[in-house]
Design a protein around this motif. Structure first.
Motif, PDB file in Angstrom:
ATOM      1  N   ASP A  33       0.809  -1.153  -0.075  1.00 47.92           N
ATOM      2  CA  ASP A  33       0.047  -0.151   0.025  1.00 47.92           C
ATOM      3  C   ASP A  33       0.865   1.281  -0.059  1.00 47.92           C
ATOM      4  O   ASP A  33       0.557   2.137  -0.785  1.00 47.92           O
ATOM      5  CB  ASP A  33      -0.986  -0.044   1.376  1.00 47.92           C
ATOM      6  CG  ASP A  33      -2.296  -1.022   1.261  1.00 47.92           C
ATOM      7  OD1 ASP A  33      -2.217  -1.673   0.037  1.00 47.92           O
ATOM      8  OD2 ASP A  33      -2.323  -1.356   2.346  1.00 47.92           O
ATOM      9  N   THR A  34       1.849   1.212   0.647  1.00 53.36           N
ATOM     10  CA  THR A  34       2.802   2.468   0.947  1.00 53.36           C
ATOM     11  C   THR A  34       3.716   2.803  -0.328  1.00 53.36           C
ATOM     12  O   THR A  34       3.822   3.978  -0.799  1.00 53.36           O
ATOM     13  CB  THR A  34       3.626   2.332   2.071  1.00 53.36           C
ATOM     14  OG1 THR A  34       2.650   2.023   3.203  1.00 53.36           O
ATOM     15  CG2 THR A  34       4.283   3.845   2.453  1.00 53.36           C
ATOM     16  N   TYR A  35       4.285   1.573  -0.635  1.00 50.54           N
ATOM     17  CA  TYR A  35       5.227   1.892  -1.508  1.00 50.54           C
ATOM     18  C   TYR A  35       5.093   1.311  -3.011  1.00 50.54           C
ATOM     19  O   TYR A  35       5.756   1.261  -4.133  1.00 50.54           O
ATOM     20  CB  TYR A  35       6.685   1.067  -1.244  1.00 50.54           C
ATOM     21  CG  TYR A  35       7.097   1.819   0.005  1.00 50.54           C
ATOM     22  CD1 TYR A  35       7.719   3.330   0.036  1.00 50.54           C
ATOM     23  CD2 TYR A  35       6.816   1.231   1.323  1.00 50.54           C
ATOM     24  CE1 TYR A  35       8.055   3.838   1.305  1.00 50.54           C
ATOM     25  CE2 TYR A  35       7.149   1.600   2.483  1.00 50.54           C
ATOM     26  CZ  TYR A  35       7.648   3.230   2.422  1.00 50.54           C
ATOM     27  OH  TYR A  35       8.428   3.575   3.674  1.00 50.54           O
ATOM     28  N   GLY A  36       3.985   0.796  -3.435  1.00 49.44           N
ATOM     29  CA  GLY A  36       3.578   0.342  -4.377  1.00 49.44           C
ATOM     30  C   GLY A  36       4.198  -1.001  -5.098  1.00 49.44           C
ATOM     31  O   GLY A  36       4.344  -1.353  -6.272  1.00 49.44           O
ATOM     32  N   ILE A  37       4.606  -1.760  -4.035  1.00 53.48           N
ATOM     33  CA  ILE A  37       5.510  -3.008  -4.041  1.00 53.48           C
ATOM     34  C   ILE A  37       4.465  -4.060  -4.648  1.00 53.48           C
ATOM     35  O   ILE A  37       3.200  -4.114  -4.157  1.00 53.48           O
ATOM     36  CB  ILE A  37       6.207  -3.225  -3.188  1.00 53.48           C
ATOM     37  CG1 ILE A  37       7.191  -2.429  -2.742  1.00 53.48           C
ATOM     38  CG2 ILE A  37       6.771  -4.861  -3.101  1.00 53.48           C
ATOM     39  CD1 ILE A  37       7.945  -2.651  -1.593  1.00 53.48           C
ATOM     40  N   ASP A  38       4.766  -4.885  -5.570  1.00 52.04           N
ATOM     41  CA  ASP A  38       4.061  -6.015  -6.076  1.00 52.04           C
ATOM     42  C   ASP A  38       4.061  -7.238  -4.908  1.00 52.04           C
ATOM     43  O   ASP A  38       4.857  -7.651  -4.478  1.00 52.04           O
ATOM     44  CB  ASP A  38       4.654  -6.700  -7.355  1.00 52.04           C
ATOM     45  CG  ASP A  38       3.802  -7.498  -8.208  1.00 52.04           C
ATOM     46  OD1 ASP A  38       2.530  -7.580  -7.994  1.00 52.04           O
ATOM     47  OD2 ASP A  38       4.385  -8.170  -9.100  1.00 52.04           O
ATOM     48  N   SER A  39       2.660  -7.404  -4.814  1.00 53.57           N
ATOM     49  CA  SER A  39       2.470  -8.511  -3.615  1.00 53.57           C
ATOM     50  C   SER A  39       2.995  -9.831  -4.077  1.00 53.57           C
ATOM     51  O   SER A  39       3.431 -10.526  -3.329  1.00 53.57           O
ATOM     52  CB  SER A  39       0.910  -8.337  -3.288  1.00 53.57           C
ATOM     53  OG  SER A  39       0.301  -8.892  -4.525  1.00 53.57           O
ATOM     54  N   LYS A  40       2.853 -10.239  -5.443  1.00 54.45           N
ATOM     55  CA  LYS A  40       3.433 -11.405  -5.946  1.00 54.45           C
ATOM     56  C   LYS A  40       4.689 -11.624  -5.561  1.00 54.45           C
ATOM     57  O   LYS A  40       5.252 -12.791  -5.305  1.00 54.45           O
ATOM     58  CB  LYS A  40       3.002 -11.627  -7.376  1.00 54.45           C
ATOM     59  CG  LYS A  40       1.419 -11.645  -7.594  1.00 54.45           C
ATOM     60  CD  LYS A  40       1.498 -11.919  -9.105  1.00 54.45           C
ATOM     61  CE  LYS A  40      -0.068 -12.043  -9.543  1.00 54.45           C
ATOM     62  NZ  LYS A  40      -0.385 -11.950 -10.620  1.00 54.45           N
ATOM     63  N   LYS A  41       5.745 -10.507  -5.855  1.00 59.57           N
ATOM     64  CA  LYS A  41       7.045 -10.652  -5.687  1.00 59.57           C
ATOM     65  C   LYS A  41       7.345 -10.645  -3.966  1.00 59.57           C
ATOM     66  O   LYS A  41       8.456 -11.272  -3.590  1.00 59.57           O
ATOM     67  CB  LYS A  41       7.776  -9.462  -6.209  1.00 59.57           C
ATOM     68  CG  LYS A  41       7.520  -9.341  -7.650  1.00 59.57           C
ATOM     69  CD  LYS A  41       8.349  -8.111  -8.302  1.00 59.57           C
ATOM     70  CE  LYS A  41       8.415  -8.116  -9.852  1.00 59.57           C
ATOM     71  NZ  LYS A  41       9.012  -7.117 -10.494  1.00 59.57           N
ATOM     72  N   LEU A  42       6.472  -9.888  -3.231  1.00 58.72           N
ATOM     73  CA  LEU A  42       6.816 -10.176  -1.767  1.00 58.72           C
ATOM     74  C   LEU A  42       6.473 -11.506  -1.365  1.00 58.72           C
ATOM     75  O   LEU A  42       7.105 -11.931  -0.163  1.00 58.72           O
ATOM     76  CB  LEU A  42       6.062  -9.090  -1.011  1.00 58.72           C
ATOM     77  CG  LEU A  42       6.298  -7.673  -1.093  1.00 58.72           C
ATOM     78  CD1 LEU A  42       5.637  -6.609  -0.400  1.00 58.72           C
ATOM     79  CD2 LEU A  42       7.828  -7.713  -0.495  1.00 58.72           C
TER      80      LEU A  42
END
Length: 78
Positions: A33-42
């Motif tokens: 939510d904060t940094y626009g990081i891809d959830s699949k990569k996380l």
């Protein structure tokens, strides 16, 4: 008494893992939510790796190092 402990042990163990999973998924959601990081990569990262990434981001935010922050977050963006 021992029967009660035998019944409670698996329940407490399961409760521990459920709480741990919830904490780790909350950390992932915050990064998404904060940094626009891809959830699949996380999802590929372990909970310890997510914690380490979050601490690195926090340190760079405190130093106000936008270039360093962007270089850490960029590989995890879609």
């Amino acid at each position: 008494m021992t029967i009660l402990l035998l019944l409670l042990s698996p329940a407490l163990f399961a409760l521990f893992w459920i709480i741990r999973f919830q904490i780790c998924s909350a950390r992932r959601r915050r990064l998404v939510d904060t940094y626009g990081i891809d959830s699949k990569k996380l999802r590929k990262l372990s909970c310890k790796e997510v914690t380490k990434l979050r601490k690195q981001i926090q340190t760079l935010e405190e130093k106000q190092d936008t270039h360093g922050l962007e270089s850490i977050v960029r590989p995890y963006r879609p």
